[in-house]
Design a protein around this motif. Sequence first.
Motif, PDB file in Angstrom:
ATOM      1  N   SER A  53       0.072   4.183  -0.765  1.00 12.17           N
ATOM      2  CA  SER A  53      -0.648   5.390  -0.360  1.00 12.17           C
ATOM      3  C   SER A  53      -0.452   5.706   1.123  1.00 12.17           C
ATOM      4  CB  SER A  53      -2.143   5.244  -0.654  1.00 12.17           C
ATOM      5  OG  SER A  53      -2.708   4.207   0.134  1.00 12.17           O
ATOM      6  N   ASP A  79       0.852  -1.188   0.000  1.00 15.05           N
ATOM      7  CA  ASP A  79       0.000   0.000   0.000  1.00 15.05           C
ATOM      8  C   ASP A  79       0.889   1.239   0.000  1.00 15.05           C
ATOM      9  OD1 ASP A  79      -1.884   1.945   0.267  1.00 15.05           O
ATOM     10  OD2 ASP A  79      -2.459   1.436   2.318  1.00 15.05           O
ATOM     11  N   THR A 116      -0.372   3.361  -6.931  1.00 13.00           N
ATOM     12  CA  THR A 116      -1.648   3.533  -6.239  1.00 13.00           C
ATOM     13  C   THR A 116      -2.867   3.303  -7.132  1.00 13.00           C
ATOM     14  OG1 THR A 116      -1.682   5.922  -6.679  1.00 13.00           O
ATOM     15  CG2 THR A 116      -0.625   5.185  -4.627  1.00 13.00           C
ATOM     16  N   SER A 117      -2.673   3.127  -8.439  1.00 13.72           N
ATOM     17  CA  SER A 117      -3.815   2.892  -9.324  1.00 13.72           C
ATOM     18  C   SER A 117      -4.436   1.534  -9.025  1.00 13.72           C
ATOM     19  CB  SER A 117      -3.378   2.947 -10.793  1.00 13.72           C
ATOM     20  OG  SER A 117      -2.614   1.795 -11.134  1.00 13.72           O
ATOM     21  N   ARG A 118      -5.711   1.388  -9.298  1.00 15.50           N
ATOM     22  CA  ARG A 118      -6.375   0.099  -9.038  1.00 15.50           C
ATOM     23  C   ARG A 118      -5.832  -0.993  -9.941  1.00 15.50           C
ATOM     24  NH1 ARG A 118     -11.433  -1.115 -12.191  1.00 15.50           N
ATOM     25  NH2 ARG A 118     -11.641   0.480 -13.819  1.00 15.50           N
ATOM     26  N   SER A 138       1.322   4.134 -13.162  1.00 17.41           N
ATOM     27  CA  SER A 138       0.540   3.580 -12.055  1.00 17.41           C
ATOM     28  C   SER A 138       0.298   4.572 -10.923  1.00 17.41           C
ATOM     29  CB  SER A 138       1.254   2.352 -11.478  1.00 17.41           C
ATOM     30  OG  SER A 138       2.438   2.731 -10.793  1.00 17.41           O
ATOM     31  N   PHE A 191      -9.397  -5.108 -16.604  1.00 19.99           N
ATOM     32  CA  PHE A 191     -10.323  -4.130 -16.023  1.00 19.99           C
ATOM     33  C   PHE A 191     -10.877  -3.227 -17.121  1.00 19.99           C
ATOM     34  CE2 PHE A 191      -6.805  -4.974 -13.110  1.00 19.99           C
ATOM     35  CZ  PHE A 191      -7.463  -5.378 -11.950  1.00 19.99           C
ATOM     36  N   ARG A 200      -2.697  -2.109  -8.089  1.00 19.09           N
ATOM     37  CA  ARG A 200      -3.004  -2.721  -6.802  1.00 19.09           C
ATOM     38  C   ARG A 200      -3.713  -4.080  -6.940  1.00 19.09           C
ATOM     39  NH1 ARG A 200      -6.765  -0.386  -4.564  1.00 19.09           N
ATOM     40  NH2 ARG A 200      -7.256   1.342  -5.972  1.00 19.09           N
ATOM     41  N   LYS A 201      -4.606  -4.176  -7.932  1.00 23.44           N
ATOM     42  CA  LYS A 201      -5.429  -5.376  -8.051  1.00 23.44           C
ATOM     43  C   LYS A 201      -5.003  -6.316  -9.177  1.00 23.44           C
ATOM     44  CE  LYS A 201      -9.539  -3.100  -6.125  1.00 23.44           C
ATOM     45  NZ  LYS A 201     -10.959  -2.741  -6.352  1.00 23.44           N
ATOM     46  N   LYS A 250      -4.927  -7.532 -16.629  1.00 18.44           N
ATOM     47  CA  LYS A 250      -4.750  -7.991 -15.257  1.00 18.44           C
ATOM     48  C   LYS A 250      -3.801  -9.182 -15.277  1.00 18.44           C
ATOM     49  CE  LYS A 250      -7.363  -9.520 -11.203  1.00 18.44           C
ATOM     50  NZ  LYS A 250      -8.728  -9.797 -10.656  1.00 18.44           N
ATOM     51  N   ASN A 263     -12.663   3.291 -16.645  1.00 18.19           N
ATOM     52  CA  ASN A 263     -13.832   4.129 -16.353  1.00 18.19           C
ATOM     53  C   ASN A 263     -14.130   5.107 -17.476  1.00 18.19           C
ATOM     54  OD1 ASN A 263     -14.202   2.959 -13.801  1.00 18.19           O
ATOM     55  ND2 ASN A 263     -12.778   4.393 -12.821  1.00 18.19           N
TER      56      ASN A 263
END
Length: 263
Positions: free
Chosen positions: A51, A49, A152-154, A148, A174, A157-158, A189, A177
């Motif tokens: 962040s 993490d 911290t970008s999803r 990234s 992913f 992270r994921k 991913k 958005n």
Amino acid sequence: MHKRETFKIVLITLGVLAVIVINAIIFKEGTPDILDVPQTVKANKPVPDFSKYTQIAEKKAAFFDYLRPEVEKQNAYLLTLRHYVQTLYRKALADELFSEEDISRLAWLEKEYRVDAELPLKTRLLNLLQKIDVLPVELVLVQAANESAWGTSRFARKGYNFFGLWCFTKGCGFVPNRRNDDASHEVAKFENLSQATYTYMRNLNRHDAYKDLREIRSRLRANQIAISGVALAEGLMKYSERGAAYVEELQNMIKYNEEFLSE
């Protein structure tokens, strides 16, 4: 008595053969092939993490320390492949016959790095040598930071996607958005950090969009000049829609983060 002795001999023979087969299997499984993509010990661990860091210096140091071992391992792998192709090229120059294993490996490399198998052998090998080469650690690290948002970008992270890589099969990653209604791409991913880093580096080494990067690298090698991130960044004009502004930003990131990029 004779039958008993014969039976014993048969059992002993079968036992010896079984041991030989088992040892062969164990040896084969324990000895990776030159083409096996390496994976770091921490590749499957969750992404830290980033962040949580309130101090910028600490965040940068943690981010680069996390990614650096992976980049170095993949570069070492690329050098192993490169040395192997150089060996094949020397064989070709000497008109030596390739072994079945060499032929099989060469076919895999040509497919993996998109080299036309219909070209003359020496041309194919030279094409592979231009594509299979290291990427400066500092360039990979600042691109990862840029793409990234410092981890911290999803997507990072994921899905371990620190490099903004796309995929084009439904469900492969992913859905962005801000994707246009008529677009079908997804942000890839990955199963682990090793797979993600390998795919990114292979992308730069084989995609037509980054031919300029590979040509810059080849010229530097030919002139025995160090392969630097600032120099190769010039070949990433097509990595982003921002073009020259993106390249300049990467180069500035390398300069401004020099103290964190060097071990």
